[in-house]
Write a protein that holds these residues in place. Structure first.
Motif, PDB file in Angstrom:
ATOM      1  N   ASP A 104      22.289 -31.300  14.685  1.00  0.00           N
ATOM      2  CA  ASP A 104      22.635 -31.512  13.274  1.00  0.00           C
ATOM      3  C   ASP A 104      22.038 -30.374  12.442  1.00  0.00           C
ATOM      4  O   ASP A 104      20.907 -30.460  11.980  1.00  0.00           O
ATOM      5  CB  ASP A 104      22.100 -32.861  12.789  1.00  0.00           C
ATOM      6  CG  ASP A 104      22.541 -33.176  11.359  1.00  0.00           C
ATOM      7  OD1 ASP A 104      23.213 -32.316  10.754  1.00  0.00           O
ATOM      8  OD2 ASP A 104      22.206 -34.269  10.853  1.00  0.00           O
ATOM      9  N   SER A 106      22.410 -29.531   9.533  1.00  0.00           N
ATOM     10  CA  SER A 106      22.144 -29.826   8.121  1.00  0.00           C
ATOM     11  C   SER A 106      20.732 -30.375   7.930  1.00  0.00           C
ATOM     12  O   SER A 106      20.218 -30.403   6.809  1.00  0.00           O
ATOM     13  CB  SER A 106      23.167 -30.834   7.585  1.00  0.00           C
ATOM     14  OG  SER A 106      23.015 -32.091   8.225  1.00  0.00           O
ATOM     15  N   ARG A 147      23.371 -21.536   8.666  1.00  0.00           N
ATOM     16  CA  ARG A 147      23.474 -22.791   7.918  1.00  0.00           C
ATOM     17  C   ARG A 147      22.312 -23.007   6.959  1.00  0.00           C
ATOM     18  O   ARG A 147      22.460 -23.713   5.962  1.00  0.00           O
ATOM     19  CB  ARG A 147      23.544 -23.966   8.898  1.00  0.00           C
ATOM     20  CG  ARG A 147      24.718 -23.908   9.872  1.00  0.00           C
ATOM     21  CD  ARG A 147      26.047 -24.121   9.187  1.00  0.00           C
ATOM     22  NE  ARG A 147      27.130 -24.199  10.144  1.00  0.00           N
ATOM     23  CZ  ARG A 147      27.520 -25.339  10.731  1.00  0.00           C
ATOM     24  NH1 ARG A 147      26.914 -26.472  10.433  1.00  0.00           N
ATOM     25  NH2 ARG A 147      28.503 -25.337  11.599  1.00  0.00           N
ATOM     26  N   GLN A 148      21.121 -22.482   7.281  1.00  0.00           N
ATOM     27  CA  GLN A 148      19.932 -22.689   6.453  1.00  0.00           C
ATOM     28  C   GLN A 148      19.214 -21.352   6.266  1.00  0.00           C
ATOM     29  O   GLN A 148      18.041 -21.204   6.604  1.00  0.00           O
ATOM     30  CB  GLN A 148      18.986 -23.703   7.109  1.00  0.00           C
ATOM     31  CG  GLN A 148      19.582 -25.061   7.379  1.00  0.00           C
ATOM     32  CD  GLN A 148      18.567 -26.036   7.969  1.00  0.00           C
ATOM     33  OE1 GLN A 148      17.377 -25.971   7.699  1.00  0.00           O
ATOM     34  NE2 GLN A 148      19.039 -26.952   8.802  1.00  0.00           N
TER      35      GLN A 148
END
Length: 405
Positions: A104, A106, A147-148
């Motif tokens: 995941d 996120s 993503r981050q």
């Protein structure tokens, strides 16, 4: 959909799945690349899906290669236990296809766990399954970088400036992420080139990981053996990577030349030499950001300056790409504002010199009750200088700092 039932004993534990797992009714249970950690987890998955199946229409070549290897092992008389512990790499590209272990992207990962994992892996390149763990770490870093981005830079900058015991692994991860970010977002390299660059950066010092950690904590002068190891580590790392099965010529050449000091245009060099130059520039930045027994880490601005100007004191193309990607004040570094406050950089801004920050110390040098967000694009809060971490008198844990992102 053409579902084929799988024997639980033949599904590899602790390694990325070579295909998608589905239930007997076709419900998705686990994506390709997911790592099943234990027999109990596998059994629970089977109970949820009645049976574990693979859709041969969906998995195609990967399932056929898996079955072919499975049958070959059965013919050789291998036990089911041996088969279950075998690493199946099935798409013909070798371990490079290993998927990230992060399921995941996120959610915020545990960076201390990632640091320990990288440290243990790079200190033991001769261990079983090393290449799989290397590619999994690389895949995780690529995923988190995309993503981050700011949180990933923040975490690696913070860890690099915090302690010396796992310096080599933390440094390798920081250099890898910074290089991939510059290559992907600024230089517009292909994904394959970005991936190769990231792996080269992770393994640039693989032949001297343990000694590099020792040197970060060593106050005494270098011994003759240490000097020799440092001088030959690029070539030794290449030889070790070859023994581990690495055949990519760009990867090997980038590692071989990652300490070369050759100023000049970046685009006129072969791609492997461009990779080496990016690593060399990021290596300087990361090394200056990290503490040593004999010195404290430098402010981000001073570290960036060492990358920005080449050996002839001219603007370096690779260094400029790094600064454009990361910012003059990288997430995780500390700055002084025009307001007199001391803040930590939380995010890159619209320009390299206007990051988003959170104030930790007020004008009087006292810790704030709660970190306060500031926009340095505003004149009242513009950044006036970088601040070395030793001058920041309050130290929040990484987990708390990451909540400011």
């Amino acid at each position: 959909m053409k579902l084929v039932k799988l024997d639980l004993e033949t599904i590899p534990l602790g390694y990325p799945l070579p295909f998608v797992l589905r239930s007997s009714t076709g419900v998705l249970l686990a994506q390709k690349g997911y790592v099943v950690q234990s027999k109990e987890e596998l059994q629970a998955m089977a109970m949820r899906g009645l049976n574990l199946c693979v859709d041969t229409d969906e998995s195609g070549d990967s399932h056929r290669a898996y079955v072919s290897k499975l049958h070959a092992m059965v013919r050789e008389g291998k036990t089911l236990g041996t088969i279950a512990s075998t690493q199946f790499i099935t798409d013909g590209k070798g371990p490079e296809s290993t998927a990230p272990t992060i399921t995941d992207p996120s959610r915020r990962p545990n960076w201390h766990d990632i640091q320990v994992r990288a440290n243990g892996m790079l200190r033991n390149p001769d261990s079983s399954g090393f290449m799989t763990r290397l590619f999994q770490l690389h895949a995780d870093l690529m995923l988190l970088m995309q993503r981050q981005t700011d949180a990933t830079l923040f975490a690696l900058m913070h860890l690099s400036a915090s302690e010396t015991r796992m310096y080599s692994a933390t440094h390798a991860m920081l250099v890898s992420v910074v290089c991939m970010l510059a290559a992907r977002n600024v230089l517009n390299w292909t994904e394959d080139q970005v991936s190769c660059l990231g792996k080269a950066a992770l393994t640039m010092n693989i032949s001297m990981t343990e000694m590099q950690d020792q040197l970060a904590q060593q106050a005494q002068p270098l011994t003759n053996l240490q000097v020799q190891t440092i001088e030959t580590h690029s070539a030794q790392s290449v030889e070790l990577l070859k023994k581990l099965g690495v055949e990519d010529p760009d990867w090997l050449e980038a590692v071989a030349h990652h300490h070369d000091r050759k100023p000049g245009p970046l685009g006129t060099r072969p791609i492997a030499q461009q990779m080496a130059r990016l690593i060399q520039r990021a290596d300087i930045f990361g090394a200056r950001m990290a503490p040593r027994a004999t010195r404290s880490p430098l402010p981000s601005t001073a570290a960036m300056q060492g990358s920005y100007f080449d050996e002839e004191k001219k603007v370096d193309e690779a260094g400029a790409a790094l600064i454009k990607a990361v910012g003059m004040y990288a997430p995780g570094s500390y700055v002084k504002l025009a307001s007199g406050e001391i803040a930590v950089v939380t995010k890159r801004g619209q320009t390299p010199s206007t990051p988003r920050v959170a104030v930790l110390l007020n004008r009087q040098g006292m810790a704030t009750a709660e970190p306060t967000a500031r926009d340095t694009a505003q004149a009242n809060f513009k950044v006036t200088s970088g601040v070395p971490v030793r001058e920041v008198k309050t130290h929040l844990p990484l987990e708390r700092l990451l909540t400011l992102m």
